[in-house]
Write a protein that holds these residues in place. Sequence first.
Motif, PDB file in Angstrom:
ATOM      1  N   PRO A  10    -145.543  40.226  32.581  1.00 39.24           N
ATOM      2  CA  PRO A  10    -145.723  41.424  31.747  1.00 39.24           C
ATOM      3  C   PRO A  10    -147.117  41.565  31.170  1.00 39.24           C
ATOM      4  O   PRO A  10    -147.558  42.689  30.884  1.00 39.24           O
ATOM      5  CB  PRO A  10    -144.667  41.253  30.647  1.00 39.24           C
ATOM      6  CG  PRO A  10    -144.320  39.795  30.662  1.00 39.24           C
ATOM      7  CD  PRO A  10    -144.467  39.346  32.073  1.00 39.24           C
ATOM      8  N   ARG A  67    -150.853  48.670  36.721  1.00 42.33           N
ATOM      9  CA  ARG A  67    -150.603  50.122  36.703  1.00 42.33           C
ATOM     10  C   ARG A  67    -151.911  50.898  36.818  1.00 42.33           C
ATOM     11  O   ARG A  67    -151.984  51.904  37.532  1.00 42.33           O
ATOM     12  CB  ARG A  67    -149.854  50.536  35.450  1.00 42.33           C
ATOM     13  CG  ARG A  67    -149.627  52.052  35.471  1.00 42.33           C
ATOM     14  CD  ARG A  67    -148.660  52.572  34.456  1.00 42.33           C
ATOM     15  NE  ARG A  67    -148.438  53.999  34.771  1.00 42.33           N
ATOM     16  CZ  ARG A  67    -147.277  54.559  34.968  1.00 42.33           C
ATOM     17  NH1 ARG A  67    -146.187  53.828  34.926  1.00 42.33           N
ATOM     18  NH2 ARG A  67    -147.179  55.845  35.238  1.00 42.33           N
ATOM     19  N   ARG A 107    -149.749  41.387  32.718  1.00 40.44           N
ATOM     20  CA  ARG A 107    -150.605  42.034  33.718  1.00 40.44           C
ATOM     21  C   ARG A 107    -150.152  43.465  34.038  1.00 40.44           C
ATOM     22  O   ARG A 107    -150.763  44.139  34.866  1.00 40.44           O
ATOM     23  CB  ARG A 107    -150.619  41.215  35.024  1.00 40.44           C
ATOM     24  CG  ARG A 107    -151.261  39.834  34.900  1.00 40.44           C
ATOM     25  CD  ARG A 107    -151.414  39.180  36.277  1.00 40.44           C
ATOM     26  NE  ARG A 107    -152.181  40.056  37.156  1.00 40.44           N
ATOM     27  CZ  ARG A 107    -151.745  40.466  38.362  1.00 40.44           C
ATOM     28  NH1 ARG A 107    -150.567  40.081  38.807  1.00 40.44           N
ATOM     29  NH2 ARG A 107    -152.499  41.267  39.111  1.00 40.44           N
ATOM     30  N   GLU A 108    -149.105  43.926  33.362  1.00 36.51           N
ATOM     31  CA  GLU A 108    -148.538  45.250  33.694  1.00 36.51           C
ATOM     32  C   GLU A 108    -149.568  46.369  33.574  1.00 36.51           C
ATOM     33  O   GLU A 108    -149.700  47.217  34.481  1.00 36.51           O
ATOM     34  CB  GLU A 108    -147.342  45.555  32.798  1.00 36.51           C
ATOM     35  CG  GLU A 108    -146.754  46.937  33.052  1.00 36.51           C
ATOM     36  CD  GLU A 108    -145.695  47.323  32.027  1.00 36.51           C
ATOM     37  OE1 GLU A 108    -145.368  48.524  31.956  1.00 36.51           O
ATOM     38  OE2 GLU A 108    -145.193  46.443  31.301  1.00 36.51           O
ATOM     39  N   LEU A 114    -145.228  46.915  40.809  1.00 35.43           N
ATOM     40  CA  LEU A 114    -145.376  47.120  39.371  1.00 35.43           C
ATOM     41  C   LEU A 114    -144.120  46.674  38.632  1.00 35.43           C
ATOM     42  O   LEU A 114    -144.205  46.004  37.587  1.00 35.43           O
ATOM     43  CB  LEU A 114    -145.665  48.590  39.085  1.00 35.43           C
ATOM     44  CG  LEU A 114    -145.791  48.976  37.609  1.00 35.43           C
ATOM     45  CD1 LEU A 114    -146.928  48.210  36.932  1.00 35.43           C
ATOM     46  CD2 LEU A 114    -146.006  50.478  37.458  1.00 35.43           C
ATOM     47  N   ASN A 115    -142.960  47.010  39.156  1.00 37.23           N
ATOM     48  CA  ASN A 115    -141.714  46.585  38.510  1.00 37.23           C
ATOM     49  C   ASN A 115    -141.543  45.072  38.556  1.00 37.23           C
ATOM     50  O   ASN A 115    -141.018  44.463  37.610  1.00 37.23           O
ATOM     51  CB  ASN A 115    -140.524  47.279  39.176  1.00 37.23           C
ATOM     52  CG  ASN A 115    -140.392  48.729  38.749  1.00 37.23           C
ATOM     53  OD1 ASN A 115    -140.801  49.105  37.661  1.00 37.23           O
ATOM     54  ND2 ASN A 115    -139.824  49.553  39.612  1.00 37.23           N
ATOM     55  N   ILE A 129    -144.050  42.933  38.497  1.00 41.79           N
ATOM     56  CA  ILE A 129    -144.981  42.434  37.492  1.00 41.79           C
ATOM     57  C   ILE A 129    -144.405  42.611  36.089  1.00 41.79           C
ATOM     58  O   ILE A 129    -144.532  41.738  35.217  1.00 41.79           O
ATOM     59  CB  ILE A 129    -146.338  43.150  37.617  1.00 41.79           C
ATOM     60  CG1 ILE A 129    -147.029  42.778  38.937  1.00 41.79           C
ATOM     61  CG2 ILE A 129    -147.248  42.835  36.430  1.00 41.79           C
ATOM     62  CD1 ILE A 129    -147.387  41.325  39.088  1.00 41.79           C
ATOM     63  N   LYS A 130    -143.741  43.736  35.831  1.00 39.45           N
ATOM     64  CA  LYS A 130    -143.118  43.967  34.520  1.00 39.45           C
ATOM     65  C   LYS A 130    -142.149  42.853  34.170  1.00 39.45           C
ATOM     66  O   LYS A 130    -142.060  42.412  33.022  1.00 39.45           O
ATOM     67  CB  LYS A 130    -142.372  45.306  34.522  1.00 39.45           C
ATOM     68  CG  LYS A 130    -143.243  46.541  34.421  1.00 39.45           C
ATOM     69  CD  LYS A 130    -142.348  47.783  34.362  1.00 39.45           C
ATOM     70  CE  LYS A 130    -143.153  49.047  34.240  1.00 39.45           C
ATOM     71  NZ  LYS A 130    -142.289  50.255  34.167  1.00 39.45           N
ATOM     72  N   ARG A 131    -141.382  42.423  35.183  1.00 41.77           N
ATOM     73  CA  ARG A 131    -140.361  41.400  34.936  1.00 41.77           C
ATOM     74  C   ARG A 131    -140.949  40.003  34.809  1.00 41.77           C
ATOM     75  O   ARG A 131    -140.496  39.204  33.982  1.00 41.77           O
ATOM     76  CB  ARG A 131    -139.329  41.410  36.069  1.00 41.77           C
ATOM     77  CG  ARG A 131    -138.460  42.647  36.140  1.00 41.77           C
ATOM     78  CD  ARG A 131    -137.270  42.435  37.065  1.00 41.77           C
ATOM     79  NE  ARG A 131    -137.671  42.070  38.412  1.00 41.77           N
ATOM     80  CZ  ARG A 131    -137.926  42.941  39.385  1.00 41.77           C
ATOM     81  NH1 ARG A 131    -137.850  44.242  39.145  1.00 41.77           N
ATOM     82  NH2 ARG A 131    -138.270  42.528  40.588  1.00 41.77           N
TER      83      ARG A 131
END
Length: 393
Positions: free
Chosen positions: A277, A284, A279-280, A269-270, A272-274
């Motif tokens: 984003p 989640r 798809r975050e 997840l982290n 993907i955030k970076r």
Amino acid sequence: MIGFTKLLCGTATVSEAMRHGRSTRKLPPHLLQFSSDARPVVFWNTTNRCNLRCKHCYINAEDVEYEDELSTEEAKAFIEDLGRMKVPVLMFSGGEPLVRQDMFELGRHAVEVGLRPVISTNGTLIDRDVARKIKETGFQYVGISLDGGPATHDEFRGIKGAFERAIEGIRACNEVGVKAGVRLTVNKYNYRDLPEVLRIVEEERIPRFCMYHLVYSGRGRDMVDMDLSPEERREVIEWLSEKTFDLHRRGVEVEILTTDNHADGVYILNYIKRHQPEREAEVRQLLAMHGGCSAGVKAANVDPQGNVHPCQFWPHVTLGNVRERPFSEIWADTSEFQCQLRTKREHLKGRCAECAYNDLCGGCRIRAEVVHGDVWGSDPTCYLTDEEIKGAV
């Protein structure tokens, strides 16, 4: 399980899971981790007997006759109850399930009552004839364990030639049309073999690779010092993530998963955030659907004597016995411990309690118990930084 291919490469979506109503009876096997009902995947240790003696065995299996294991008729009654309960999957495990003489009779019975039967095996007893019997019986998947390259695997399995026989077992299954995948329990002595194992997976066109994190149970309880350090574990997960992208980009049809450490989902997840984003939110939500550790919630274990446990790595906690009461009744109990497992966020302590993602993970309660003496303590194998568990990327 944490689906690296599904989450990193977007091969599973919330809409796909919702289209099937998140029902264990309607979801295809690759989406069962996103189910919403209380019917567990049941891991059945059909026998303690095994033709190998693996260092990390969680039930201390040996190649000897064991007494008081479920008879054929007792096993059929147990299977019929699971069928009425409509559990999604029954995994025939061991020891080595293929040493059980009535294995195929019981597998057929599982199919007849509407279950999806699968096998977890060391693969050394599978030749073309056995693979055909597996297919004819109706087993839908065979998970075969590899512990590294040939030398590493044979050392862990305690017998020379075990690696080649396992590969032959995978080939035999795939040749007759039974889906067979590779399982590997990662530790300090084999994690450097991962590139070689994934090379073999690609060359042999094996459709599934699942990396297990070590759980300190059975002989594995003595292997705490053999586990990876947080730095080594992070190195492994970073490498496996890049390998997942590499295989996907090149069109190699293999699904990559990990299990027994839901911090992997938070790591993804982290990531993907970076990097993705947009798809975050979906990633989640998929992790929330999964819900972290499934012990006592979406997974259960039954040992060879019929004792029911929250998961296969928790043999010292018994919820009941299928000889005395049906599994379905045992599972529906509202004992204090079972209720705590199903509301685990309320009981977590230490870093697990402080983690902003404990609804997606929750840590491994067995490892916490072994290392800290407290089942609700911090999972000692979490490799995420303090900043990461607070939600800062």
